[in-house]
Design a protein around this motif. Structure first.
Motif, PDB file in Angstrom:
ATOM      1  N   SER A   1      -3.360   6.904   4.849  1.00 35.94           N
ATOM      2  CA  SER A   1      -3.400   6.703   3.401  1.00 35.94           C
ATOM      3  C   SER A   1      -2.055   7.065   2.773  1.00 35.94           C
ATOM      4  O   SER A   1      -1.267   7.806   3.344  1.00 35.94           O
ATOM      5  N   TRP A   2      -1.833   6.505   1.586  1.00 36.18           N
ATOM      6  CA  TRP A   2      -0.626   6.836   0.835  1.00 36.18           C
ATOM      7  C   TRP A   2      -0.965   6.731  -0.653  1.00 36.18           C
ATOM      8  O   TRP A   2      -1.536   5.730  -1.090  1.00 36.18           O
ATOM      9  N   PRO A   3      -0.616   7.745  -1.455  1.00 36.32           N
ATOM     10  CA  PRO A   3      -0.953   7.697  -2.889  1.00 36.32           C
ATOM     11  C   PRO A   3      -0.049   6.727  -3.646  1.00 36.32           C
ATOM     12  O   PRO A   3       1.101   6.505  -3.271  1.00 36.32           O
TER      13      PRO A   3
ATOM     14  N   TYR B   1      -5.372   5.738  -3.685  1.00 33.96           N
ATOM     15  CA  TYR B   1      -4.694   5.582  -2.400  1.00 33.96           C
ATOM     16  C   TYR B   1      -4.774   4.162  -1.883  1.00 33.96           C
ATOM     17  O   TYR B   1      -5.732   3.443  -2.145  1.00 33.96           O
TER      18      TYR B   1
END
Length: 76
Positions: A7-9, A68
């Motif tokens: 995941s990446w915000p 995300y």
């Protein structure tokens, strides 16, 4: 359920999507070029991809929620 390492915000400002920092080259901030239709599809679980404008790395987005992106590869 996808692993949190995948995941990446992101932040949404008006109709633009921003990463606070690129997961590959650590450039900050990075505006992502993605169409509204692709975002809607990602919220439904339809895979799409983006090319990072800073380093040209590819991220395959498997899903997206309000905070995300969830990618096929580990981003953390």
């Amino acid at each position: 359920m996808l692993d949190f390492h995948h995941s990446w915000p992101y932040e949404r400002v008006m109709n633009d999507i921003y990463f606070e920092e690129c997961p590959f080259c650590h450039t900050s901030p990075v505006m992502i070029s993605i169409k509204k239709e692709a975002i809607a599809g990602a919220f439904e679980g339809i895979k799409t991809h983006i090319i990072m404008p800073c380093c040209h790395e590819k991220i395959v987005i498997e899903s997206m929620d309000s905070d995300y992106i969830w990618a096929a590869q580990a981003l953390r």
